[in-house]
Design a protein around this motif. Structure first.
Motif: not given
Length: 277
Positions: A260-264
């Protein structure tokens, strides 16, 4: 018809991931809407997102209630604390130009990405330790449907302050606030991840409902195309939310948070690139 199918699939993804991590899905929907509808006004963009967050949160709440993972005592207190900020945030949205909105939202996504990637899960509080260090904390013991026992402690005062802050920024950016609330509940308030995600869904449902009502009276949903957009997304969100609740017991939270963090971060950089080009 192709865009209709894409919107329904997007709704399924938003519902599944939003319920899985208790974030409501607005953090995914708003960036996508920014890219798909570059001329959409910020107040309409956030109004659409909050309506979908509301549906996602309500369906997720029902699913998590059946799993007995919602801390209703904390949830009700935190939900009430979000109401003043939710109302103010809706009105502030109408004052922000679209260009500035995109830049601010891009920065927010990148900051959230760094926090989730490097900080989430690093701090682990234990009830026995907290009982000695913080005697004023509220201690809770819950047993879910699968027989798993959760013991944790939290500060109601700190939770109220966090909820006031989230209540304001949630309608301001249309993200629902769960993407901030869940890490805050696990890292600051010492909630177990599964209890935090379930309780966050309940809080989001109340908070989003208030914001949607304010948007409705402001006329944000008067456009038939906006209503059609919400219906298509909603068709996908309902089954997606049920899927996310089912997957919550199968997937490790740490893996989800990292992805999720990478996607954000990627989405945030893309939005800022578009804003400055």
């Amino acid at each position: 018809m192709e865009i209709d199918f894409i919107l329904i699939l997007l709704g399924i993804g938003i519902g599944a991931l939003g319920t899985l991590i208790g974030a409501g899905g607005g953090f995914i929907l708003v960036p996508v809407l920014i890219l798909l509808y570059p001329t959409m006004k910020p107040e309409v963009l956030t109004a659409v997102s909050l309506a979908i967050v509301m549906v996602n949160a309500l369906v997720g709440t029902i699913a998590y209630y059946q799993k007995r993972r919602i801390d209703f005592k904390a949830g009700i207190i935190f939900a009430v604390a979000t109401i003043p900020g939710s109302i103010i945030g809706v009105f502030v949205t109408t004052m922000i130009p679209r260009g500035q909105f995109d830049v601010l939202f891009g920065i927010l996504l990148i900051l959230l990405a760094f926090f989730l990637f490097f900080k989430s899960g690093k701090r682990k509080g234990k009830s026995k330790e907290l009982r000695t260090i913080k005697p004023g904390y509220t201690f809770q013991r819950k047993k879910d449907k699968n027989g798993v026992i959760y013991e944790y402690a939290y500060s109601i005062k700190t939770g109220i302050i966090i909820s006031l802050f989230i209540g304001f920024f949630s309608p301001l950016f249309g993200i629902g606030g769960g993407i901030i609330h869940v890490p805050a509940m696990t890292e600051i308030l010492y909630f177990p991840v599964h209890i935090a995600t379930a309780t966050s869904q309940f809080v989001l449902g109340v908070m989003a409902m208030i914001s949607v009502c304010v948007h409705y009276f402001q006329g944000s949903y008067d456009n038939p195309e906006v209503v059609r957009l919400m219906i298509l997304l909603g068709i996908g969100v309902v089954p997606g939310s049920l899927l996310g609740a089912r997957l919550s017991t199968l997937i490790k939270g740490g893996v989800i948070i990292k992805v999720l963090a990478i996607s954000l971060a990627i989405i945030g950089l893309r939005i800022m690139y578009n804003a400055f080009m």
